[in-house]
Design a protein around this motif. Structure first.
Motif, short mmCIF file in Angstrom:
data_model
loop_
_atom_site.label_atom_id
_atom_site.label_comp_id
_atom_site.label_asym_id
_atom_site.label_seq_id
_atom_site.Cartn_x
_atom_site.Cartn_y
_atom_site.Cartn_z
N GLY A 137 41.71 50.79 7.09
CA GLY A 137 40.44 51.31 6.66
C GLY A 137 40.23 52.81 7.32
O GLY A 137 39.30 53.59 6.88
N LEU A 138 41.08 53.29 7.91
CA LEU A 138 41.06 54.73 8.63
C LEU A 138 41.04 55.64 7.54
O LEU A 138 40.27 56.67 7.48
N VAL A 195 40.10 55.55 4.49
CA VAL A 195 39.01 55.46 3.53
C VAL A 195 37.89 56.54 3.54
O VAL A 195 37.86 57.17 2.20
N PRO A 196 37.30 57.03 4.64
CA PRO A 196 36.32 57.86 4.46
C PRO A 196 36.99 59.12 4.33
O PRO A 196 36.48 59.96 3.54
N LEU A 197 38.30 59.33 4.46
CA LEU A 197 38.99 60.64 4.10
C LEU A 197 38.96 60.79 2.45
O LEU A 197 38.88 61.91 1.90
N TRP A 223 35.61 61.45 1.01
CA TRP A 223 35.14 63.01 1.26
C TRP A 223 36.48 63.82 0.23
O TRP A 223 35.78 64.66 -0.40
N MET A 242 28.56 59.66 4.95
CA MET A 242 28.70 58.10 5.22
C MET A 242 27.81 57.87 6.39
O MET A 242 27.96 56.76 7.04
N TYR A 286 29.54 53.01 6.01
CA TYR A 286 30.43 52.37 6.81
C TYR A 286 30.44 50.69 6.58
O TYR A 286 31.16 49.89 7.16
N PHE A 342 31.42 49.20 4.15
CA PHE A 342 32.62 48.68 3.64
C PHE A 342 33.43 48.12 4.85
O PHE A 342 34.24 47.03 4.68
N LEU A 343 33.30 48.46 6.29
CA LEU A 343 34.10 47.92 7.32
C LEU A 343 33.77 46.14 7.38
O LEU A 343 34.65 45.67 8.10
#
Lengths: 58, 987
Positions: free
Chosen positions: B285-286, B288-290, B293, B230, B67, B69-70
């Motif tokens: 940003g929401l 990004v993790p998706l 993955w 993450m 995280y 990157f946030l």
């Protein structure tokens, strides 16, 4: 100027502790989107403050 | 899955044409203005901040540091949430002084061209890396999709299109609107495309790859590696560095400054953006993790930086792949266009114009436009060159870090503008030079593989990918320390101090009141024509006059000073603050200061305080209330007053003064006494310069009537107020003077009256003798002729007696000492007596008096005072009547009232005078013919008798002539058996 010094102090404190705050947000027990939830909470407070703000206020 | 190069090129071109279309339609006014100026568009246009980071960089960093990157989003979100204390003050200064870039702001605040130039060079150097990052991302993504294409060709073509767009829509300078609306809407569209693309990809991955939230949760549960889930621990140093750089970006990145302040439609929009931009970044940003993955799950072969395209490719969806490519293209193009434009503006104002001021240019606006276009091309060319030589070999994240840590050097100076008035240009320049030097040596040179000085020197810490943040902090700390130390140790110029005051929060600039060399706005045009050419000078002066709502030709010193400020502000928007300031200083100079110092511009300060009205709180608010109270006291003082500065400039002109002179405060405040109409100027200027503190009964003819004025003067200087000047009070003594004259006249009349009464009394005795002798004569003869003569003598003597009696009665009526004695009075007799009195002074006009009052009509009152009423009414009627005219007095009872009407055949009274005829000293007669007191006396006597007076004119509607005065008095009804006997009857 007093209020600005207070704001400055607060911002500095948040800045210094921000990695720890984020570590706490992303600790394994939390759901993956919990940083976003807290971020959204901050935005809601920002929205509320802007909504209540007197247009003539500094 | 891959695309053909031509197909990819076509898609890119189509998208960029769409962008052109949006900008073009907006510029042509085909998009409703309220859409363009909507806060949502503004918020979306601020999304330009994210650039290529949003689509590619963030996922790459998430793979490495979770995280972390946030930080890139949270820093700037914090800055926007703090907008009221961080961004609003900058916007206020920028709007007030037309500062369109950070370099302008620095040059204005620190009063130094070098500061502006240094900021431009620093931003330029740092931005090259950022531009290179965008070019690299577009070229790499294109080569992933179409492996046959040459990245160099893509880079060049992409750069060319950006140059074209920026030249067409950004370099235009509309004199009426400082905003580039087409550009703003196009950039907002870019941001929207980027956001929608990422959300769509995130949604497709969530539901297509992981089967919804529960699928994702179980996938995460099955992974234990922190890198995959993450849950990596954040690296404190790089997190803090990235967070700080992101926070600073709101102020110091040229494209962010440009979009936030220069393209801002209203302060309200910035208030909305304070939460709108953080929300937008949250949504960016929401996914990004998706995406990360999803890329891992799909075993995408591209690096994590390009998972967005790789994941879409792996899902075998050409549409989604193309959408992600377009999202990257839009993000890169938006950032490149805006930052190039902003940088071109800075370079124009702070590099080109100081070297070459546009003299002898036919059209300076066109010249500026072309220079700006040329600069845009040069900047993009340099960025391309940098990319080809250095940038393409570097990682996206290190390019971003180099760029942002370079612009971070501007943060201390930027914060100093608002929060540190003690900071000065020496400190700023020294701090910047030191900070930039460290930045170049420790970050730019080592990472661009040019020279690694620290390695050569065998330093304990050598820059590499894991410790770059340390050098960022070192350079910033050195910058801040040098800035602070030198600012404290060196002295600031007065010019810098006043600029610092103007920029610091809640401060008012307190300019001095100095006299300009130019004496009118036409002189401005003449003097500015030298550097700007006549046409441009005239246009700029006219524009400033229009903005200040001043007349076409202005001569008042105060307004000329305002005009000078406005011209400087406007030129600052055109040529940058340094060039504008130099130009205005050189060509619109002040006269040399006399007597060692000048006064403060009270009027200017007052106006500025007025603008602050609702913002002053606490002690400042109370003081302002007190100021308003005293100001109002002076303004509403019923005595005309004005205050004059030492140089003869009028500083205050109150309401009573406006009423007396007929000149409004707006017209004269800020002007010289010389500017007043001649009679006032001669009087006030002479009195102001003269040694006398008082002048009494000065006669001045105003609007054809004489006025008598008393003047008083007092010096304004004192222990609390060292400035000179004086306050002048003007008392209007005209009414008092007229009353005095009338009093003297009445006194003379009273003497004449008393004399007449004495004469009447003395004549009475011989007349009685004559009457007795005539009686005797009648007894001593029988001759009818003599008897007849004796009768006539007696008749004439009776007439003389009656007249004398009336005269004596009238002479007594002036005595008001006694209370009114109310007795029944027969109106008929009053009228008769009045007619007798008037006959004495009948001017031979042959006026017929007709007394139609019924003898029975009685009122309760003072007979002598009622006679006075009728004498005045009949005298007025006589004076108005033509020769041989008839004046008729009629009376009748009306219930409990007696109504008496005096009607003449005269010329009547004009409607506009009817309201004034009962006022004292109001007369329409020629001078020396009437005092103007007659009807006023009638009015007061009738009031005393509980009656009222009405006047109708014309009395005869057919002829339009004549006046009818109608008196209504309480009637007297004699009680049965008792007959009231009036005083006269008894006598």
């Amino acid at each position: 100027m007093y209020i600005y010094r207070l704001v400055f102090l607060l911002v500095l404190a948040i800045y210094i502790f921000s990695p720890n705050i984020l570590d706490w947000w992303t600790s394994p027990g939390n759901v993956w989107y919990s940083p976003y939830l807290i971020w959204a909470g901050l935005i809601a407070i920002g929205f509320w403050l802007e909504w209540r703000r007197d247009p003539n206020e500094f | 899955m891959s695309f053909s190069p031509s197909g990819l090129l076509l898609a890119s071109l189509l998208y960029l044409i769409l962008l052109f279309g949006i900008a073009w339609f907006t510029e042509k006014g085909m998009v409703p203005r309220r859409w363009v100026r909507h806060p949502l568009v503004y918020v979306l246009s601020l999304g330009v901040y994210a650039g290529i980071w949003a689509v590619y960089g963030a996922v790459g960093m998430a793979a490495e540091s979770g995280y972390g990157f946030l930080a890139y989003y949270l820093g700037i979100s914090g800055a926007f949430l703090l907008a009221p204390v961080l961004l609003n003050p900058v916007m206020r200064i920028g709007r007030a002084y037309q500062l369109t870039s950070l370099a302008d702001l620095f040059a204005y605040r620190y009063r130094s061209q070098w500061a502006g130039t240094l900021v431009t060079l620093c931003s330029g150097g740092a931005i090259l890396a950022l531009l290179s990052m965008q070019i690299q991302a577009v070229a790499t993504s294109a080569s992933i999709l179409a492996p046959d294409t040459s990245p160099a060709v893509i880079s060049v073509m992409f750069s060319l299109i950006v140059v074209l767009f920026a030249m067409l829509f950004g370099a235009r300078r509309d004199q009426n609107s400082e905003n580039h609306q087409g550009l703003v809407l196009a950039i907002a569209f870019d941001s929207l495309v980027k956001l929608v693309a990422l959300l769509v990809l995130g949604g497709v991955i969530l539901f297509g790859v992981f089967d919804g939230m529960s699928g994702l949760e179980s996938w995460l549960d099955n992974r234990t590696s922190p890198a995959t889930t993450m849950t990596l621990s954040i690296d404190d140093g790089s997190w803090r560095a990235l967070m700080l750089m992101s926070f600073a970006a709101a102020l110091v990145l040229p494209h962010m400054y440009h979009m936030t302040f220069s393209e801002n439609p209203s302060p309200k929009a910035l208030a909305k953006a304070s939460w709108g931009l953080p929300l937008y970044l949250l949504l960016l940003g929401l996914p990004v993790p998706l995406i990360l993955w999803g890329g891992q799950e799909l075993a995408v072969t591209t690096g994590p930086g390009f998972f967005a395209i790789g994941a879409a490719q792996a899902m075998e969806s050409p549409a989604l792949t193309l959408l992600m490519y377009i999202a990257g293209l839009s993000a890169a193009s938006g950032l490149m266009i805006v930052s190039t434009l902003a940088l071109a503006g800075m370079a124009l104002n702070h590099v080109v114009l100081p070297l070459k001021t546009p003299k002898d240019q036919g059209d300076i606006y066109r010249w500026l436009q072309w220079i700006k276009r040329l600069l845009i091309a040069v900047i993009i060319f340099l960025a391309l060159l940098f990319h080809e030589v250095v940038g393409k070999n570097l990682d996206l994240s290190i390019l971003g870090a180099i760029s942002l840590s370079g612009t971070l050097q501007l943060l201390p100076g930027a914060l100093g503008v608002i929060y540190w008035p003690e900071g000065n240009r020496r400190g700023l320049i020294a701090g910047l030079v030191v900070g930039l030097a460290i930045w170049v040596v420790t970050l730019v040179l080592p990472f661009s593989h040019t020279a690694n000085l620290l390695a050569w020197l065998d330093a304990p810490l050598i820059p590499d990918y894991s410790n770059w943040h340390i050098f960022t902090f070192v350079s910033l700390t050195a910058n801040i320390t040098v800035f602070a130390l030198i600012s404290i140790l060196s002295t600031s110029t007065s010019e810098e101090n006043s600029a610092a005051q103007a920029c610091s929060l809640g401060a008012l600039s307190r300019p001095q009141r100095r006299e300009l060399l130019a004496t009118s706005s036409s002189d401005f045009v003449r003097q500015l024509a030298e550097p700007l050419g006549y046409g441009v000078a005239r246009r700029e002066v006219e524009r400033a006059l229009g903005q200040l709502k001043l007349p076409n030709v202005e001569y008042r010193p105060y307004q000329l000073r305002r005009l000078r400020d406005q011209v400087e502000i406007n030129l600052s928007g055109l040529l940058g603050p340094s060039v504008a300031r130099d130009m205005v200083k050189r060509h619109l100079g002040f006269k040399p200061m006399a007597q060692g110092g000048t006064a403060q511009d009270i009027r200017y300060v007052e106006r500025a305080l007025g603008d602050y009205q609702n913002r002053l709180t606490g002690l400042a608010g109370e003081l302002d209330n007190l100021r308003r109270h005293y100001r109002q006291t002076l303004q509403n003082l019923p005595i005309p007053a004005c205050s004059v500065g030492e140089d003869g400039e009028i500083l205050m002109w109150n309401h009573a003064m406006e009423a007396l002179t007929g000149i409004t405060a707006d017209d004269v405040v800020g002007a010289r006494l010389m500017a007043l109409p001649e009679h006032w100027h001669l009087l006030l200027d002479d009195f102001n310069r003269g040694p006398d503190l008082h002048r009494y009964k000065h006669r001045l003819d105003l609007r054809g009537k004489p006025h008598w004025l008393n003047l008083h003067k007092a010096a304004l200087s004192g222990p609390d107020h060292t400035e000179g000047g004086s306050i002048i009070l003007v008392e209007d003594q005209t009414e008092t003077r007229l009353l005095e004259d009338e009093l003297m006249h009445s006194e003379r009349l009273a003497s004449v009256g008393r004399l007449a009464a004495g004469v009447a009394h003395e004549i009475g005795n011989p007349v009685t003798g004559i009457s007795s002798l005539a009686q005797n004569l009648k007894l001593e003869t029988d001759n009818p002729d003599i008897l007849d003569t004796a009768d006539q003598i007696q008749q004439q003597t009776r007439r003389i007696s009656t007249i004398l009696q009336s005269l004596m009665n009238f002479a007594r009526t002036g005595n008001h000492a006694q209370a009114n004695r109310y007795e029944p009075v027969a109106i008929h007799r009053c009228v008769e007596e009045s007619i007798n009195l008037l006959s004495l002074s009948d001017k031979g006009l042959g006026i017929h008096y007709v007394n139609d009052c019924p003898p029975s009509l009685q009122v309760l009152g003072d007979e002598q005072r009622l006679v006075q009423v009728f004498v005045n009414l009949l005298a007025n009627a006589r004076d108005a009547s033509p020769e041989g005219g008839t004046i008729r007095v009629s009376g009748k009872g009306d219930g409990y009232s007696a109504i008496i009407e005096v009607v003449d055949e005269g010329s009547g009274i004009p409607g506009d005078q009817l309201d004034h005829i009962f006022e004292p000293f109001y007369t329409t007669k020629a001078p020396n013919k009437g005092t103007g007191l007659g009807l006023s006396l009638v009015y007061s006597i009738i009031e005393e008798h509980y009656g009222n007076v009405q006047v109708e004119s014309p009395a005869n509607a057919d002829t339009g002539r004549g006046t009818c005065v109608r008196l209504r008095l309480p009637a007297y009804e004699p009680e049965t058996g008792t007959i009231a006997i009036s005083q006269n009857q008894r006598s």
